[in-house]
Design an enzyme around this catalytic site. Structure first.
Site, mmCIF file in Angstrom:
data_model
loop_
_atom_site.group_PDB
_atom_site.id
_atom_site.type_symbol
_atom_site.label_atom_id
_atom_site.label_comp_id
_atom_site.label_asym_id
_atom_site.label_seq_id
_atom_site.Cartn_x
_atom_site.Cartn_y
_atom_site.Cartn_z
ATOM 1 N N HIS A 213 98.857 41.057 76.389
ATOM 2 C CA HIS A 213 98.700 42.506 76.555
ATOM 3 C C HIS A 213 100.006 43.280 76.450
ATOM 4 C CE1 HIS A 213 99.700 41.229 80.694
ATOM 5 N NE2 HIS A 213 100.256 42.414 80.801
HETATM 6 C C1 UD1 Z 1 99.825 47.568 82.839
HETATM 7 C C2 UD1 Z 1 101.292 47.463 83.233
HETATM 8 C C3 UD1 Z 1 101.839 46.094 82.855
HETATM 9 C C4 UD1 Z 1 100.974 44.994 83.446
HETATM 10 C C5 UD1 Z 1 99.503 45.197 83.062
HETATM 11 C C6 UD1 Z 1 98.665 44.199 83.791
HETATM 12 C C7 UD1 Z 1 102.637 49.511 83.155
HETATM 13 C C8 UD1 Z 1 103.648 50.259 82.377
HETATM 14 N N1 UD1 Z 1 102.087 48.461 82.533
HETATM 15 O O1 UD1 Z 1 99.746 47.460 81.413
HETATM 16 O O2 UD1 Z 1 103.148 45.956 83.364
HETATM 17 O O3 UD1 Z 1 101.435 43.761 82.973
HETATM 18 O O4 UD1 Z 1 99.087 46.515 83.444
HETATM 19 O O5 UD1 Z 1 97.408 44.055 83.235
HETATM 20 O O6 UD1 Z 1 102.365 49.853 84.264
HETATM 21 N N2 UD1 Z 1 92.495 50.303 79.982
HETATM 22 C C9 UD1 Z 1 91.124 50.252 80.107
HETATM 23 N N3 UD1 Z 1 90.607 50.002 81.343
HETATM 24 C C10 UD1 Z 1 91.355 49.845 82.448
HETATM 25 C C11 UD1 Z 1 92.741 49.925 82.302
HETATM 26 C C12 UD1 Z 1 93.301 50.151 81.067
HETATM 27 O O7 UD1 Z 1 90.397 50.378 79.133
HETATM 28 O O8 UD1 Z 1 90.809 49.632 83.548
HETATM 29 C C13 UD1 Z 1 93.072 50.500 78.624
HETATM 30 C C14 UD1 Z 1 93.316 51.962 78.293
HETATM 31 O O9 UD1 Z 1 93.024 52.143 76.948
HETATM 32 C C15 UD1 Z 1 94.808 52.110 78.512
HETATM 33 C C16 UD1 Z 1 95.343 50.723 78.155
HETATM 34 O O10 UD1 Z 1 94.329 49.832 78.555
HETATM 35 O O11 UD1 Z 1 95.370 53.121 77.729
HETATM 36 C C17 UD1 Z 1 96.651 50.380 78.828
HETATM 37 O O12 UD1 Z 1 96.555 50.520 80.248
HETATM 38 P P1 UD1 Z 1 97.887 50.781 81.144
HETATM 39 O O13 UD1 Z 1 97.558 50.680 82.579
HETATM 40 O O14 UD1 Z 1 98.586 52.010 80.680
HETATM 41 O O15 UD1 Z 1 98.831 49.597 80.724
HETATM 42 P P2 UD1 Z 1 98.530 48.040 80.620
HETATM 43 O O16 UD1 Z 1 98.722 47.636 79.212
HETATM 44 O O17 UD1 Z 1 97.245 47.737 81.284
HETATM 45 N N1 UDP Z 2 93.888 37.382 85.526
HETATM 46 C C1 UDP Z 2 92.525 37.404 85.803
HETATM 47 N N2 UDP Z 2 91.641 37.494 84.758
HETATM 48 C C2 UDP Z 2 92.042 37.537 83.465
HETATM 49 C C3 UDP Z 2 93.439 37.513 83.188
HETATM 50 C C4 UDP Z 2 94.336 37.448 84.251
HETATM 51 O O1 UDP Z 2 92.109 37.344 86.969
HETATM 52 O O2 UDP Z 2 91.185 37.591 82.568
HETATM 53 C C5 UDP Z 2 94.838 37.316 86.654
HETATM 54 C C6 UDP Z 2 95.880 36.211 86.587
HETATM 55 O O3 UDP Z 2 95.378 34.999 87.119
HETATM 56 C C7 UDP Z 2 97.001 36.787 87.433
HETATM 57 C C8 UDP Z 2 96.938 38.275 87.102
HETATM 58 O O4 UDP Z 2 95.617 38.506 86.621
HETATM 59 O O5 UDP Z 2 96.736 36.584 88.808
HETATM 60 C C9 UDP Z 2 97.954 38.634 86.052
HETATM 61 O O6 UDP Z 2 97.717 39.914 85.576
HETATM 62 P P1 UDP Z 2 98.195 40.429 84.162
HETATM 63 O O7 UDP Z 2 98.431 39.292 83.242
HETATM 64 O O8 UDP Z 2 97.236 41.472 83.755
HETATM 65 O O9 UDP Z 2 99.544 41.194 84.522
HETATM 66 P P2 UDP Z 2 101.095 40.772 84.566
HETATM 67 O O10 UDP Z 2 101.241 39.646 85.518
HETATM 68 O O11 UDP Z 2 101.508 40.462 83.174
HETATM 69 O O12 UDP Z 2 101.773 42.022 85.028
#
Ligand code: UD1
Ligand code: UDP
Length: 374
Positions: A213
């Site tokens: 992601h």
């Molecule tokens: C965010 C965090 C990242 C973390 C990740 C964990 C920041 C800058 N980034 O990235 O550090 O590793 O979460 O998963 O805070 N969206 C949905 N549904 C949701 C949430 C998001 O559809 O419930 C989609 C939307 O299109 C959104 C995109 O995902 O624009 C990105 O979401 P965002 O929270 O901005 O960043 P992540 O890539 O999720």
């Molecule tokens: N995770 C989950 N379901 C998924 C993918 C990840 O429960 O389909 C859990 C994973 O085990 C870990 C956390 O989500 O505990 C990590 O989140 P993510 O990779 O979104 O964020 P990051 O750690 O990169 O910020």
């Protein structure tokens, strides 16, 4: 009675906060623990499922900010969170990890004065991690949050080194271990009961597990194409291994936007799933032959469970996972990825060790310190 607010918003925050909440419940007569959910992640599969599985109560406050540009998202969190602080006047704010919700809450808290005319102290859980790559939004979030924090709880030795180098007073730094691992250990029994392998018709060690992601990987059409090519090459050297790809909403959005869905759907052995719940995902992680990821937390969970982890990034802010754990940093270098997979297949891949204080007691250490300090 002290009042403490925890701010969470994105998937990885929930498993880091859950053990702290459980620990505070043991001190109910001394502490009121309030959970504020910013709504950065809002889909049921990115948020609600974790509250349910981790036995967390419904958040006391839901800010409902949703997806925005970085500035807009943080600004909305700041505007709404300021109102919460003015009403609640807490003795302490706890923030977790490195997401936009973390930095936004820290900035607001440090500008509001408490009854002693001092800023509300901030505790940062998972402090000191550095990738030294400022093109990652998380790196900026980490640096700013650490500068503003009064209590910095570190998961691995590199965190202590980084904070000292940045001139943070040693008295503020606490080597507490990893609360994400507390959750993993606490729920190991429930994780083992998940039926996800049956549901996906796959067998233990007969599959690999993928999550991606990071904007550097998925917001680029050419990189997403390269990744699909890498999956095909993995298939060629490992035709009997299924590849389970748990697709993050950001990644799904970009695959569709770049019209790469046909390519991904046609890859043999690729099983595409929606984001999985915590128990299902960790069950898959524990039973996988290896993981390919760009996640932060998954590098740690694989190290704890001693599952080989191939990290499709150029760097890691969690160096302990590659120095003593089962993680290798490969970027999108196909040759290097295939070389590591061959080493896993032949049983020659490193076995790894569990880092210090990843023992399931980190939240207890953190809460004990905080109760003495506030
Ligand atoms: C965010 C965090 C990242 C973390 C990740 C964990 C920041 C800058 N980034 O990235 O550090 O590793 O979460 O998963 O805070 N969206 C949905 N549904 C949701 C949430 C998001 O559809 O419930 C989609 C939307 O299109 C959104 C995109 O995902 O624009 C990105 O979401 P965002 O929270 O901005 O960043 P992540 O890539 O999720
Ligand atoms: N995770 C989950 N379901 C998924 C993918 C990840 O429960 O389909 C859990 C994973 O085990 C870990 C956390 O989500 O505990 C990590 O989140 P993510 O990779 O979104 O964020 P990051 O750690 O990169 O910020």
């Amino acid at each position: 009675m002290k009042k403490i607010i925890s701010v969470v918003g994105a998937r990885p925050n929930f498993m880091k906060m859950a053990p702290i909440h459980k620990e505070f419940l043991k001190h109910k007569s001394k502490v009121k623990h309030i959970i504020v959910h910013t709504g950065q992640h809002y889909d049921g599969k990115m948020s609600e499922v974790f509250f349910k599985e981790l036995e967390l109560p419904k958040p006391d406050v839901y800010l409902g900010v949703g997806s925005q540009s970085h500035a807009e998202q943080k600004a909305r969190i700041m505007i709404e969170f300021e109102k919460v602080l003015q009403k609640e006047k807490p003795d302490l704010i706890i923030v977790y990890g490195d997401v936009n919700s973390t930095i936004a809450a820290a900035i607001v808290g440090s500008k509001i004065l408490n009854s002693k005319s001092k800023p509300i102290p901030i505790a940062h859980v998972e402090s000191g991690l550095r990738s030294f790559d400022r093109s990652m939004p998380e790196e900026i979030n980490r640096i700013v949050t650490d500068v503003l924090s009064e209590y910095l709880f570190v998961t691995e030795p590199s965190g202590i080194r980084n904070l000292k180098k940045e001139g943070i007073d040693e008295k503020k730094i606490f080597f507490s271990g990893n609360t994400m691992i507390d959750s993993l250990k606490f729920y190991q029994k429930k994780i083992s009961k998940s039926k996800i392998t049956n549901e996906l018709c796959i067998t233990k060690r007969g599959y690999s597990l993928i999550t991606l992601h990071r904007p550097s990987n998925v917001d680029s059409k050419s990189n997403l194409k390269t990744i699909s090519e890498i999956f095909k090459s993995i298939n060629r050297i490992n035709p009997d291994t299924d590849i389970v790809f748990s697709v993050h909403p950001r990644t799904l959005k970009m695959i569709n936007k770049f019209r790469l869905d046909k390519i991904y759907n046609s890859i043999e052995n690729l099983i595409i799933t929606e984001p999985l719940g915590y128990f299902d995902f960790l069950n898959l992680l524990g039973g996988a032959k290896y993981i390919i990821t760009d996640s932060g937390g998954i590098q740690e969970e694989t190290t704890f469970l001693k599952i080989p982890c191939i990290t499709m990034r150029e760097n890691t802010e969690r160096p302990v996972t590659s120095e003593i754990g089962t993680n290798v940093i490969t970027g999108l270098n196909e040759k290097l990825i295939l070389k590591n997979i061959k080493s896993i297949e032949s049983g020659k891949f490193k076995k790894g060790r569990i880092p210090k204080y990843w023992d399931g007691k980190s939240a207890k250490r953190i809460v004990n310190i905080l109760l003495k300090k506030i």
